[in-house]
Enzyme design. Structure first.
Site, PDB file in Angstrom:
ATOM      1  N   LYS A 129      -4.746 -11.144  -6.792  1.00  0.00           N
ATOM      2  CA  LYS A 129      -5.918 -11.191  -5.870  1.00  0.00           C
ATOM      3  C   LYS A 129      -7.039 -10.376  -6.670  1.00  0.00           C
ATOM      4  O   LYS A 129      -6.986  -9.317  -7.085  1.00  0.00           O
ATOM      5  CB  LYS A 129      -5.687 -10.604  -4.512  1.00  0.00           C
ATOM      6  CG  LYS A 129      -6.645 -10.870  -3.446  1.00  0.00           C
ATOM      7  CD  LYS A 129      -6.159 -10.568  -2.195  1.00  0.00           C
ATOM      8  CE  LYS A 129      -6.591  -8.693  -2.302  1.00  0.00           C
ATOM      9  NZ  LYS A 129      -6.500  -8.178  -0.867  1.00  0.00           N
ATOM     10  N   LYS A 138       0.684  -1.233  -0.125  1.00  0.00           N
ATOM     11  CA  LYS A 138       0.095   0.022  -0.076  1.00  0.00           C
ATOM     12  C   LYS A 138       0.823   1.303  -0.211  1.00  0.00           C
ATOM     13  O   LYS A 138       0.421   2.169  -0.677  1.00  0.00           O
ATOM     14  CB  LYS A 138      -1.157   0.114   1.197  1.00  0.00           C
ATOM     15  CG  LYS A 138      -2.194  -1.011   0.896  1.00  0.00           C
ATOM     16  CD  LYS A 138      -3.339  -0.691   1.912  1.00  0.00           C
ATOM     17  CE  LYS A 138      -4.486  -1.350   1.688  1.00  0.00           C
ATOM     18  NZ  LYS A 138      -5.519  -1.345   2.727  1.00  0.00           N
ATOM     19  N   LYS A 174     -11.021  -5.201  -3.727  1.00  0.00           N
ATOM     20  CA  LYS A 174     -12.432  -4.591  -3.874  1.00  0.00           C
ATOM     21  C   LYS A 174     -12.225  -3.169  -4.546  1.00  0.00           C
ATOM     22  O   LYS A 174     -13.122  -2.669  -4.841  1.00  0.00           O
ATOM     23  CB  LYS A 174     -12.397  -4.210  -2.429  1.00  0.00           C
ATOM     24  CG  LYS A 174     -12.895  -5.355  -1.380  1.00  0.00           C
ATOM     25  CD  LYS A 174     -12.379  -5.238  -0.122  1.00  0.00           C
ATOM     26  CE  LYS A 174     -13.649  -4.507   0.613  1.00  0.00           C
ATOM     27  NZ  LYS A 174     -12.997  -3.964   1.730  1.00  0.00           N
TER      28      LYS A 174
END
Ligand code: TYM
Length: 333
Positions: free
Chosen positions: A198, A116, A201
Site C-alpha cells: 500500500k 503495527k 503515509k
C-alpha cells in the site's frame, strides 16, 4: 422533514496526506458533501496518532497542516462539520464504554494491530489495540450511516458494526449500524516503489508516495521513477502490479473506470504513459497545493473553522453520550 443522512470519516495526522488518501477517501468526501440530504462530518483524528510516538510540536503543526489540506481540497466548512477529534471529549468517553463491549480476542485479531505491533515492537501499547474501538466511537457518536474509506479500513468498520449491533442487542436501538463506502477504483493505491504494498503515509522512501502538496516537478519525477516491469505494453494484468497501479491512478484522476483507462493508454509506450499519468495527477493536485499555500499561514482562520466545527460536533456527541449513559445505568448528573 426527514433527518439528513450522516457521513463520517477522518484521517490521522501521521506522516503526510498522500494521493492514496485522496483517491481512496477524500475524493468521495467531496462527492458526498454535494447532496442536500447529507450532513458530512470530517475530523482530524489526532488521538489515534498517539498510538505511535509523536514529537509534540510536530504533531501540533501537522494537525493544523492537515486541516488546511482538508480546506484546500474543497471540503466546505459551511456545509460540513470539520473538527479536531481531541476537541470533543466524548470520543474518549464513548471509547471507554465500547471497550466494555469488545472482546480482547476480536481486537487482537485485527490485521492492522498485528502489523503495527510487529513494526513498533518496542511500543505495543494498549492504544494500539484500542485503536479500532476509538474509531468505532468516532463513527457511532454521530449516528453515522455511511463511512467513506479505503479498503484498508474495512476490517475496522466491520468491527464498529459488530460492536454497535452487540450494544443494540442488549439496550435496544441506540446506535445506527454504519455502512462502508469504498470506491470501486482506487480503494488501495499502491506504493510507487513496491506496487505490491500500500502507498503509506509514513513510508520513509519519499519516492514511494505522492504527497497531496508535492510540487509538479516532484510529482513528475516520482512517477517517472515508479517501478514497472520489463515488458513495454500497457495493459491490465495481475502480473503487472506497477502498471495496474499507474492505470488506477490515471483512472481516478480522470474520473473514469479502470477499463476505460486501459483503453485510453494501451497504445502508449511506458515513457508516454508515465507522462500521461503525471499530467493527470498534476491536474488534480496543482490547484489543491495552490489553495493550501494560501490557507496554511492563516492559523486564525483554520482555528476558527476547527472551533466552530468542534462546537457543532460536541452538541451531537453530548446528546449521544447522555443516551448511552442512561442506557447503561449511570446516575444522571
Ligand atoms: P488513515 O489516516 O490511515 O487513512 C485515511 C483514509 O485514507 C484511506 N487510505 C487509502 N486509500 C487508498 N489507497 C491507499 N494507499 C490508502 N491509504 C489510506 C484510508 O482507508 C482512510 O479512509 N483509522 C483511520 C482513521 C479514522 C477513521 C475514523 C476513518 C479514525 N476514525 C472514523 C473513518 C471513520 C486511519 O488510520 O486512516
Amino acid at each position: 422533514m426527514e433527518a439528513k443522512k450522516i457521513i463520517y470519516s477522518g484521517i490521522q495526522p501521521s506522516g503526510v496526506i498522500t494521493l492514496g488518501n485522496y483517491v481512496g477517501a477524500i475524493s468521495n468526501w467531496l462527492e458526498l458533501q454535494k447532496s442536500e440530504d447529507t450532513q458530512c462530518i470530517y475530523s482530524i483524528v489526532d488521538m489515534h496518532s498517539l498510538t505511535v510516538r509523536q514529537d509534540p510540536a510536530e504533531l501540533r503543526k501537522r494537525t493544523l497542516s492537515f486541516f488546511a489540506q482538508y480546506l484546500a481540497c474543497g471540503l466546505d466548512p459551511d456545509k460540513n462539520i470539520m473538527y479536531i477529534q481531541s476537541h470533543v471529549s466524548e470520543h474518549a468517553e464513548l471509547c471507554w464504554i465500547l471497550n466494555c463491549f469488545t472482546y480482547v480476542g476480536e481486537a487482537s485479531r485485527m490485521t492492522q494491530f498485528k502489523e503495527k505491533s510487529a513494526k513498533h515492537a518496542d511500543n505495543v501499547n494498549m492504544g494500539l489495540m484500542d485503536y479500532p474501538i476509538l474509531m468505532a466511537a468516532d463513527i457511532l457518536l454521530y449516528n453515522t450511516s455511511l463511512v467513506p474509506i479505503g479498503i484498508d479500513q474495512k476490517q475496522h468498520l466491520e468491527m464498529a458494526r459488530d460492536i454497535a449491533a452487540r450494544f443494540n442487542n442488549i439496550y435496544g436501538d441506540v446506535f445506527t449500524v454504519p455502512e462502508g463506502y469504498i470506491p470501486t477504483t482506487g480503494a488501495k493505491v499502491m506504493s510507487l516503489q513496491d506496487p505490491t504494498s500500500k502507498m503509506s503515509k509514513s513510508d520513509p522512501d519519499e519516492n514511494a508516495t505522492i504527497m497531496l502538496i508535492d510540487d509538479n516537478d516532484a510529482i513528475r519525477r516520482k512517477i517517472k521513477r515508479a517501478v514497472t516491469d520489463s515488458d513495454s505494453r500497457v495493459y491490465l494484468s495481475d502480473e503487472k502490479p506497477g502498471i495496474k497501479n499507474l492505470l488506477t491512478i490515471y483512472a481516478s484522476c480522470n474520473g473514469i473506470s479502470l477499463e476505460d483507462a486501459e483503453k485510453a493508454c494501451t497504445d502508449m509506450n511506458y515513457g508516454t504513459f508515465k507522462t500521461a499519468v503525471a499530467d493527470s495527477v498534476v491536474n488534480v493536485l496543482e490547484p489543491i497545493r495552490n489553495r493550501y499555500l494560501d490557507i496554511v499561514g492563516d492559523k486564525e482562520y483554520i482555528m476558527k473553522v476547527a472551533r466552530e466545527g468542534a462546537e457543532r460536533a460536541k452538541s451531537i456527541a453530548f446528546r449521544t453520550m447522555r443516551k448511552v449513559y442512561k442506557k447503561v445505568g449511570f446516575v444522571e448528573r
